[in-house]
Design a protein around this motif. Structure first.
Motif, PDB file in Angstrom:
ATOM      1  N   LEU A 158       0.832  -1.209   0.000  1.00 18.57           N
ATOM      2  CA  LEU A 158       0.000   0.000   0.000  1.00 18.57           C
ATOM      3  C   LEU A 158       0.864   1.255   0.000  1.00 18.57           C
ATOM      4  O   LEU A 158       0.565   2.233  -0.696  1.00 18.57           O
ATOM      5  CB  LEU A 158      -0.926   0.002   1.218  1.00 18.57           C
ATOM      6  CG  LEU A 158      -2.142  -0.925   1.140  1.00 18.57           C
ATOM      7  CD1 LEU A 158      -2.958  -0.851   2.424  1.00 18.57           C
ATOM      8  CD2 LEU A 158      -3.021  -0.554  -0.052  1.00 18.57           C
ATOM      9  N   MET A 159       1.940   1.210   0.778  1.00 19.90           N
ATOM     10  CA  MET A 159       2.853   2.365   0.785  1.00 19.90           C
ATOM     11  C   MET A 159       3.403   2.624  -0.606  1.00 19.90           C
ATOM     12  O   MET A 159       3.483   3.766  -1.064  1.00 19.90           O
ATOM     13  CB  MET A 159       4.001   2.124   1.766  1.00 19.90           C
ATOM     14  CG  MET A 159       3.711   2.575   3.174  1.00 19.90           C
ATOM     15  SD  MET A 159       5.207   2.577   4.190  1.00 19.90           S
ATOM     16  CE  MET A 159       5.094   0.983   4.929  1.00 19.90           C
ATOM     17  N   GLY A 160       3.808   1.541  -1.261  1.00 23.83           N
ATOM     18  CA  GLY A 160       4.347   1.688  -2.611  1.00 23.83           C
ATOM     19  C   GLY A 160       3.310   2.233  -3.582  1.00 23.83           C
ATOM     20  O   GLY A 160       3.613   3.110  -4.412  1.00 23.83           O
ATOM     21  N   LEU A 161       2.093   1.738  -3.476  1.00 20.82           N
ATOM     22  CA  LEU A 161       1.032   2.185  -4.382  1.00 20.82           C
ATOM     23  C   LEU A 161       0.696   3.656  -4.165  1.00 20.82           C
ATOM     24  O   LEU A 161       0.507   4.419  -5.123  1.00 20.82           O
ATOM     25  CB  LEU A 161      -0.216   1.310  -4.192  1.00 20.82           C
ATOM     26  CG  LEU A 161      -0.087  -0.133  -4.712  1.00 20.82           C
ATOM     27  CD1 LEU A 161      -1.325  -0.943  -4.344  1.00 20.82           C
ATOM     28  CD2 LEU A 161       0.122  -0.145  -6.222  1.00 20.82           C
ATOM     29  N   VAL A 162       0.607   4.057  -2.880  1.00 19.90           N
ATOM     30  CA  VAL A 162       0.308   5.462  -2.595  1.00 19.90           C
ATOM     31  C   VAL A 162       1.413   6.354  -3.139  1.00 19.90           C
ATOM     32  O   VAL A 162       1.158   7.391  -3.775  1.00 19.90           O
ATOM     33  CB  VAL A 162       0.130   5.687  -1.070  1.00 19.90           C
ATOM     34  CG1 VAL A 162       0.062   7.177  -0.749  1.00 19.90           C
ATOM     35  CG2 VAL A 162      -1.119   4.978  -0.580  1.00 19.90           C
ATOM     36  N   TYR A 163       2.662   5.934  -2.893  1.00 18.40           N
ATOM     37  CA  TYR A 163       3.791   6.720  -3.389  1.00 18.40           C
ATOM     38  C   TYR A 163       3.723   6.858  -4.903  1.00 18.40           C
ATOM     39  O   TYR A 163       3.863   7.964  -5.451  1.00 18.40           O
ATOM     40  CB  TYR A 163       5.115   6.078  -2.971  1.00 18.40           C
ATOM     41  CG  TYR A 163       6.290   6.653  -3.724  1.00 18.40           C
ATOM     42  CD1 TYR A 163       6.787   7.914  -3.399  1.00 18.40           C
ATOM     43  CD2 TYR A 163       6.868   5.963  -4.786  1.00 18.40           C
ATOM     44  CE1 TYR A 163       7.841   8.468  -4.111  1.00 18.40           C
ATOM     45  CE2 TYR A 163       7.913   6.510  -5.500  1.00 18.40           C
ATOM     46  CZ  TYR A 163       8.401   7.755  -5.166  1.00 18.40           C
ATOM     47  OH  TYR A 163       9.432   8.307  -5.876  1.00 18.40           O
TER      48      TYR A 163
END
Lengths: 186, 185
Positions: A158-163
């Motif tokens: 999720l962190m990667g996707l948001v970034y």
């Protein structure tokens, strides 16, 4: 709200360079994980879970000695015990919070619907929370370590996707879309 | 699109995992320390720790060792005679765990002690306490004598180095308690 695409060149530069530098740090993170950790739920559980001795309790172990190859003691192990997990939580959670806050600021400045902003902000803060819930869960309840490892990985994804979403929107709105960028440049 | 998703997944996993992969600096490999400390040993064993021994350590130190943070290795000659033992443990500190190794002779006297692992931040304070990879000033201490932090590299005067001298001395005293409990159990 939504003024970043039309803001001055230096403002758009600052936001974009922040995101690119953050991405560079993340690429080194990939390298570090490859060296010292795992990309699987089992690996996460193994890295932060209790060791076999601790899990089964030393009180049940038979007294005595078992042969060991002394060379195997030189193999590096990166098991994370509770003290290190406490320290890492203390160090990393604030950094994650600051990173999420900066991402949220950029989200505020992008041309998005209110619902999209709310979703991105919630995800930006929820992702690191999931990460550490997973890590601590794998440590405290090692019997279900794979499940907690999967939670940690979900947080990371999720962190990667948001970034990537914030980076992609910033690049598109600030630099690639002629109708939106640089209204203040003129 | 697929490449983007894969990149996002890899990036996300990295973000998730980098929080718990802080690697320590290895100052002394455990196997090397065991071999160097017990040169006459040809056979090595990992010693298990029974509940009474664990209780004895808790009683003496207030700390309960676990299999996760404490290991005991025994070295024997070919005929089985005990050469010595080595205790490895982790000591908590302000900047994270410090790995400590202590080698004991058959009677429990300290042969040598070392710092096996330490975080990169306290490295600058811990390294001056070592001489050729070994903590200076602790060898020859009998089981009944607690290590004095003042004996560890007394010429090193920085406040943080002295703090780590105390951490190390306490860790060595914990190792002594483990060794005593291990011998009597």
């Amino acid at each position: 709200m939504g003024k970043l695409p039309g803001s001055a060149l230096e403002v758009r530069l600052a936001a974009t360079l922040f995101l690119l530098l953050l991405g560079l740090a993340n690429l080194f993170g990939v390298w570090e994980v490859r060296n010292f950790a795992s990309f699987t739920p089992e690996g996460v559980a193994s890295a932060v879970g209790a060791s076999g001795h601790e899990r089964h309790g030393m009180s049940g172990a038979a007294a005595g000695e078992k042969p060991v190859d002394v060379e195997t003691l030189n193999e590096p192990k990166h098991h994370i015990d509770r003290e290190l997990l406490v320290q890492d939580s203390h160090v990393h959670i604030p950094v994650y919070a600051i990173t999420a806050a900066f991402l949220a600021l950029i989200v505020f400045a992008l041309r998005l619907t209110s619902g999209s902003r709310v979703a991105l902000v919630l995800l930006a803060f929820a992702a690191p929370l999931l990460d550490f819930v997973g890590l601590w869960g794998a440590h405290l309840w090692s019997e279900s370590g794979r499940l907690w490892g999967a939670v940690a990985i979900l947080g990371g994804v999720l962190m990667g996707l948001v970034y990537l979403a914030v980076l992609g929107l910033t690049l598109k709105q600030c630099w690639l879309s002629n109708s939106e960028k640089g209204e203040a440049d003129a | 699109m697929r490449k983007g998703i894969l990149f996002a997944v890899a990036l996300g996993v990295a973000l998730a995992l980098k929080a718990h992969v802080t690697p320590n600096v290895v100052l002394m490999r455990r196997g090397d320390f065991v071999k160097a400390s017990l040169p006459g040993a040809t056979k090595f064993f990992e010693k298990t720790f029974q509940a009474p021994a664990r209780a004895a350590v808790r009683s003496e130190t207030g700390w309960t060792p676990s299999g996760d943070d404490t290991k005991i290795y025994v070295g024997r000659e070919e005929g089985g005679r005990l050469v010595g033992s080595v205790v490895f443990l982790w000591m908590p500190s302000q900047h994270g765990p410090v790995g400590i190794g202590v080698a004991f002779g058959p009677a429990g006297t300290i042969l040598r002690a070392t710092v096996t692992d330490v975080g990169s931040e306290p490295l600058v304070w811990v390294r001056p306490l070592l001489r050729d990879g070994v903590i200076a000033g602790l060898d020859g201490i009998s089981p009944s004598v607690s290590p004095d932090p003042g004996r560890i590299a007394p010429e090193t005067s920085g406040a943080m180095s002295r703090y780590y001298a105390k951490v190390i001395a306490e860790g060595v005293s914990w190792a002594q308690a483990i060794e005593k409990a291990s011998i009597t159990s």
